[in-house]
Structure formats: structure tokens, C-alpha cells
Design a protein around this motif. Structure first.
Motif, PDB file in Angstrom:
ATOM      1  N   SER A 146       0.820  -1.222   0.000  1.00  0.00           N
ATOM      2  CA  SER A 146       0.000   0.000   0.000  1.00  0.00           C
ATOM      3  C   SER A 146       0.851   1.267   0.000  1.00  0.00           C
ATOM      4  CB  SER A 146      -0.972   0.004   1.176  1.00  0.00           C
ATOM      5  OG  SER A 146      -0.281   0.218   2.395  1.00  0.00           O
ATOM      6  N   SER A 147       2.128   1.153   0.383  1.00  0.00           N
ATOM      7  CA  SER A 147       2.991   2.340   0.395  1.00  0.00           C
ATOM      8  C   SER A 147       3.849   2.443  -0.867  1.00  0.00           C
ATOM      9  CB  SER A 147       3.898   2.313   1.634  1.00  0.00           C
ATOM     10  OG  SER A 147       4.830   1.262   1.538  1.00  0.00           O
ATOM     11  N   THR A 148       3.541   1.661  -1.876  1.00  0.00           N
ATOM     12  CA  THR A 148       4.322   1.642  -3.103  1.00  0.00           C
ATOM     13  C   THR A 148       4.065   2.882  -3.940  1.00  0.00           C
ATOM     14  OG1 THR A 148       4.226  -0.774  -3.115  1.00  0.00           O
ATOM     15  CG2 THR A 148       4.785   0.317  -5.204  1.00  0.00           C
ATOM     16  N   ALA A 149       5.151   3.526  -4.359  1.00  0.00           N
ATOM     17  CA  ALA A 149       5.043   4.657  -5.284  1.00  0.00           C
ATOM     18  C   ALA A 149       5.065   4.148  -6.723  1.00  0.00           C
ATOM     19  CB  ALA A 149       6.179   5.651  -5.054  1.00  0.00           C
TER      20      ALA A 149
ATOM     21  N   ASN B 139       6.140  10.438  -3.109  1.00  0.00           N
ATOM     22  CA  ASN B 139       5.544  10.786  -4.406  1.00  0.00           C
ATOM     23  C   ASN B 139       5.800  12.228  -4.830  1.00  0.00           C
ATOM     24  OD1 ASN B 139       4.363   8.268  -5.278  1.00  0.00           O
ATOM     25  ND2 ASN B 139       2.995   8.489  -3.520  1.00  0.00           N
ATOM     26  N   ALA B 140       6.899  12.779  -4.352  1.00  0.00           N
ATOM     27  CA  ALA B 140       7.278  14.133  -4.755  1.00  0.00           C
ATOM     28  C   ALA B 140       8.799  14.272  -4.830  1.00  0.00           C
ATOM     29  CB  ALA B 140       6.704  15.168  -3.787  1.00  0.00           C
ATOM     30  N   LEU B 141       9.472  14.141  -3.687  1.00  0.00           N
ATOM     31  CA  LEU B 141      10.903  14.418  -3.630  1.00  0.00           C
ATOM     32  C   LEU B 141      11.784  13.245  -3.214  1.00  0.00           C
ATOM     33  CD1 LEU B 141      10.919  17.969  -2.022  1.00  0.00           C
ATOM     34  CD2 LEU B 141      11.401  17.368  -4.392  1.00  0.00           C
ATOM     35  N   TYR B 142      11.280  12.344  -2.392  1.00  0.00           N
ATOM     36  CA  TYR B 142      12.124  11.297  -1.822  1.00  0.00           C
ATOM     37  C   TYR B 142      11.592   9.914  -2.171  1.00  0.00           C
ATOM     38  CZ  TYR B 142      13.924  15.287   0.604  1.00  0.00           C
ATOM     39  OH  TYR B 142      14.455  16.514   0.877  1.00  0.00           O
ATOM     40  N   TYR B 143      12.480   9.113  -2.765  1.00  0.00           N
ATOM     41  CA  TYR B 143      12.124   7.768  -3.204  1.00  0.00           C
ATOM     42  C   TYR B 143      13.196   6.795  -2.748  1.00  0.00           C
ATOM     43  CZ  TYR B 143       8.885  10.211  -6.239  1.00  0.00           C
ATOM     44  OH  TYR B 143       7.880  11.010  -6.727  1.00  0.00           O
ATOM     45  N   TYR B 144      12.774   5.609  -2.365  1.00  0.00           N
ATOM     46  CA  TYR B 144      13.672   4.575  -1.879  1.00  0.00           C
ATOM     47  C   TYR B 144      13.365   3.277  -2.619  1.00  0.00           C
ATOM     48  CZ  TYR B 144      15.218   0.890   1.311  1.00  0.00           C
ATOM     49  OH  TYR B 144      15.780  -0.232   1.841  1.00  0.00           O
ATOM     50  N   VAL B 145      14.352   2.716  -3.270  1.00  0.00           N
ATOM     51  CA  VAL B 145      14.174   1.417  -3.926  1.00  0.00           C
ATOM     52  C   VAL B 145      14.179   0.380  -2.817  1.00  0.00           C
ATOM     53  CG1 VAL B 145      15.106  -0.235  -5.577  1.00  0.00           C
ATOM     54  CG2 VAL B 145      15.306   2.219  -6.031  1.00  0.00           C
ATOM     55  N   SER B 146      12.999  -0.162  -2.542  1.00  0.00           N
ATOM     56  CA  SER B 146      12.849  -1.046  -1.385  1.00  0.00           C
ATOM     57  C   SER B 146      12.975  -2.521  -1.728  1.00  0.00           C
ATOM     58  CB  SER B 146      11.514  -0.793  -0.693  1.00  0.00           C
ATOM     59  OG  SER B 146      10.443  -1.028  -1.586  1.00  0.00           O
ATOM     60  N   ASP B 147      12.599  -2.930  -2.923  1.00  0.00           N
ATOM     61  CA  ASP B 147      12.628  -4.345  -3.294  1.00  0.00           C
ATOM     62  C   ASP B 147      13.118  -4.513  -4.720  1.00  0.00           C
ATOM     63  OD1 ASP B 147      11.323  -5.203  -0.893  1.00  0.00           O
ATOM     64  OD2 ASP B 147       9.373  -4.764  -1.773  1.00  0.00           O
ATOM     65  N   ILE B 148      14.069  -5.393  -4.900  1.00  0.00           N
ATOM     66  CA  ILE B 148      14.435  -5.909  -6.205  1.00  0.00           C
ATOM     67  C   ILE B 148      14.533  -7.419  -6.005  1.00  0.00           C
ATOM     68  CG2 ILE B 148      16.122  -6.020  -8.083  1.00  0.00           C
ATOM     69  CD1 ILE B 148      14.829  -3.290  -7.903  1.00  0.00           C
ATOM     70  N   PHE B 149      13.546  -8.148  -6.496  1.00  0.00           N
ATOM     71  CA  PHE B 149      13.502  -9.597  -6.337  1.00  0.00           C
ATOM     72  C   PHE B 149      13.476 -10.252  -7.708  1.00  0.00           C
ATOM     73  CE2 PHE B 149      10.564  -8.556  -2.553  1.00  0.00           C
ATOM     74  CZ  PHE B 149      11.620  -8.445  -1.672  1.00  0.00           C
TER      75      PHE B 149
ATOM     76  N   LYS C 253       9.428  10.270 -14.764  1.00  0.00           N
ATOM     77  CA  LYS C 253       8.131  10.770 -15.221  1.00  0.00           C
ATOM     78  C   LYS C 253       7.324  11.410 -14.100  1.00  0.00           C
ATOM     79  CE  LYS C 253       7.600   7.029 -18.583  1.00  0.00           C
ATOM     80  NZ  LYS C 253       6.765   5.850 -18.892  1.00  0.00           N
ATOM     81  N   VAL C 254       7.463  10.909 -12.863  1.00  0.00           N
ATOM     82  CA  VAL C 254       6.554  11.334 -11.796  1.00  0.00           C
ATOM     83  C   VAL C 254       7.184  12.225 -10.733  1.00  0.00           C
ATOM     84  CG1 VAL C 254       5.109   9.291 -12.092  1.00  0.00           C
ATOM     85  CG2 VAL C 254       6.923   9.266 -10.377  1.00  0.00           C
ATOM     86  N   SER C 255       8.506  12.276 -10.677  1.00  0.00           N
ATOM     87  CA  SER C 255       9.144  13.018  -9.595  1.00  0.00           C
ATOM     88  C   SER C 255       9.195  14.510  -9.888  1.00  0.00           C
ATOM     89  CB  SER C 255      10.551  12.483  -9.357  1.00  0.00           C
ATOM     90  OG  SER C 255      11.329  12.680 -10.511  1.00  0.00           O
ATOM     91  N   GLU C 256       9.374  15.270  -8.842  1.00  0.00           N
ATOM     92  CA  GLU C 256       9.485  16.721  -8.923  1.00  0.00           C
ATOM     93  C   GLU C 256      10.964  17.115  -9.045  1.00  0.00           C
ATOM     94  OE1 GLU C 256       6.883  18.684  -9.169  1.00  0.00           O
ATOM     95  OE2 GLU C 256       5.461  17.053  -8.844  1.00  0.00           O
TER      96      GLU C 256
ATOM     97  N   ILE D 198      16.643   9.647  -5.449  1.00  0.00           N
ATOM     98  CA  ILE D 198      16.411   8.208  -5.386  1.00  0.00           C
ATOM     99  C   ILE D 198      17.477   7.632  -4.464  1.00  0.00           C
ATOM    100  CG2 ILE D 198      16.333   6.044  -6.658  1.00  0.00           C
ATOM    101  CD1 ILE D 198      15.995   7.709  -9.221  1.00  0.00           C
ATOM    102  N   ALA D 199      17.074   6.837  -3.493  1.00  0.00           N
ATOM    103  CA  ALA D 199      18.027   6.178  -2.607  1.00  0.00           C
ATOM    104  C   ALA D 199      17.958   4.680  -2.823  1.00  0.00           C
ATOM    105  CB  ALA D 199      17.713   6.511  -1.151  1.00  0.00           C
ATOM    106  N   VAL D 200      19.133   4.069  -2.926  1.00  0.00           N
ATOM    107  CA  VAL D 200      19.238   2.620  -3.027  1.00  0.00           C
ATOM    108  C   VAL D 200      20.159   2.183  -1.902  1.00  0.00           C
ATOM    109  CG1 VAL D 200      19.955   0.667  -4.448  1.00  0.00           C
ATOM    110  CG2 VAL D 200      19.033   2.720  -5.531  1.00  0.00           C
ATOM    111  N   LEU D 201      19.645   1.415  -0.989  1.00  0.00           N
ATOM    112  CA  LEU D 201      20.428   0.972   0.154  1.00  0.00           C
ATOM    113  C   LEU D 201      20.354  -0.543   0.234  1.00  0.00           C
ATOM    114  CD1 LEU D 201      18.943   3.567   2.656  1.00  0.00           C
ATOM    115  CD2 LEU D 201      21.099   3.747   1.428  1.00  0.00           C
ATOM    116  N   SER D 202      21.456  -1.217   0.021  1.00  0.00           N
ATOM    117  CA  SER D 202      21.485  -2.658   0.111  1.00  0.00           C
ATOM    118  C   SER D 202      21.563  -3.079   1.570  1.00  0.00           C
ATOM    119  CB  SER D 202      22.686  -3.197  -0.649  1.00  0.00           C
ATOM    120  OG  SER D 202      22.758  -4.591  -0.528  1.00  0.00           O
TER     121      SER D 202
END
Length: 137
Positions: free
Chosen positions: A37-40, A61-71, A95-98, A103-107
Motif C-alpha cells: 500500500s505504500s508503493t510509489a 511521491n514528490a521528492l524522496y524515493y527509496y528502492v525497497s525491493d528488487i527480487f 516521469k513522476v518526480s518533482e 532516489i536512494a538505493v540501500l542494500s
């Protein structure tokens, strides 16, 4: 039919099953539903209709995005699907960001151990640096 990529959410049961197969453990359907439900943005990779890969981004959905899952399903690893999923996620974010979005990617520790990144990796990138024609790279 083959491999196809879709900008869509997986079902709760698909998400739970692939997450478990990818080695991230079993979760209840209630927890999976809350997480989804929190997926952008979500990219589902399907092979003949079955979910074999997933990339998911959460954020404001504006400024801060986190890649949470890559499966990627264990039977489909080594085909470059993870890289293709990330590429599609970044394109959707563009397309959607301001302006000024990040984008943050944290392993997770232990998931990407190597001499260069150590036990994890961090990638923080303003989206405009990723746009074609940007000179600020």
C-alpha cells in the motif's frame, strides 16, 4: 509469450511468494498488503504470466524515493532482469518526480558484500542528474 515488464502492483500472494523465494523470509498477507500500500512505483516482470521479478519503490511521491525491493526468482537469475527492472523503475521515477527529487538505493548488510562496497551500498542521486542531456553528472 516470454518475458514482459509491467508497471503494476503484484498481488499480495505473488509479492509474499516471490519475496520468500528471493530469500527475504516469509511474511503474512496482512504485512504484505501494508507494504504494497505504500508503493510509489512497481515494476513486475512476468514470464508467460507468472511473476518472476519485481522492483518496488516507496516514497513521498514528490521528492524522496527509496528502492525497497528488487527480487528475481532463483530460476531466472543471471539473465539481467534485476538491472532491467532498476532501469525501468528509474524511467518511471523520471516521469513522476518533482525537480530536486532523490532516489536512494540501500542494500541490506550481507546482501551485497564485496571489497568495493563492503557489506552494503548506498546510491543517492538527484533525478535531474539522470536525465538525458544533463551536464551535472
Amino acid at each position: 509469450m516470454g518475458i514482459a515488464f509491467h508497471t503494476e502492483l503484484p498481488t499480495v500472494s505473488e509479492y509474499s511468494a516471490l519475496r520468500c523465494l528471493a530469500g527475504w523470509g516469509d511474511i503474512s498477507e496482512d504485512v504484505a498488503s501494508k507494504a504494497l500500500s505504500s508503493t510509489a512505483i512497481s515494476i513486475c516482470t512476468r514470464y508467460d504470466g507468472a511473476l518472476v521479478g519485481l522492483g518496488r519503490v516507496v516514497g513521498d511521491n514528490a521528492l524522496y524515493y527509496y528502492v525497497s525491493d528488487i527480487f528475481v526468482h532463483p530460476d531466472r537469475r543471471g539473465l539481467g532482469l534485476g538491472e532491467m527492472i532498476i532501469s525501468r523503475l528509474v524511467n518511471e521515477l523520471k516521469k513522476v518526480s518533482e525537480p530536486g527529487a532523490t532516489i536512494a538505493v540501500l542494500s541490506a548488510p550481507g546482501r551485497c558484500p564485496n571489497d568495493f562496497f563492503g557489506e552494503g551500498m548506498v546510491f543517492l542521486e538527484p533525478i535531474e542528474r539522470m536525465l538525458p542531456g544533463s551536464t551535472d553528472r
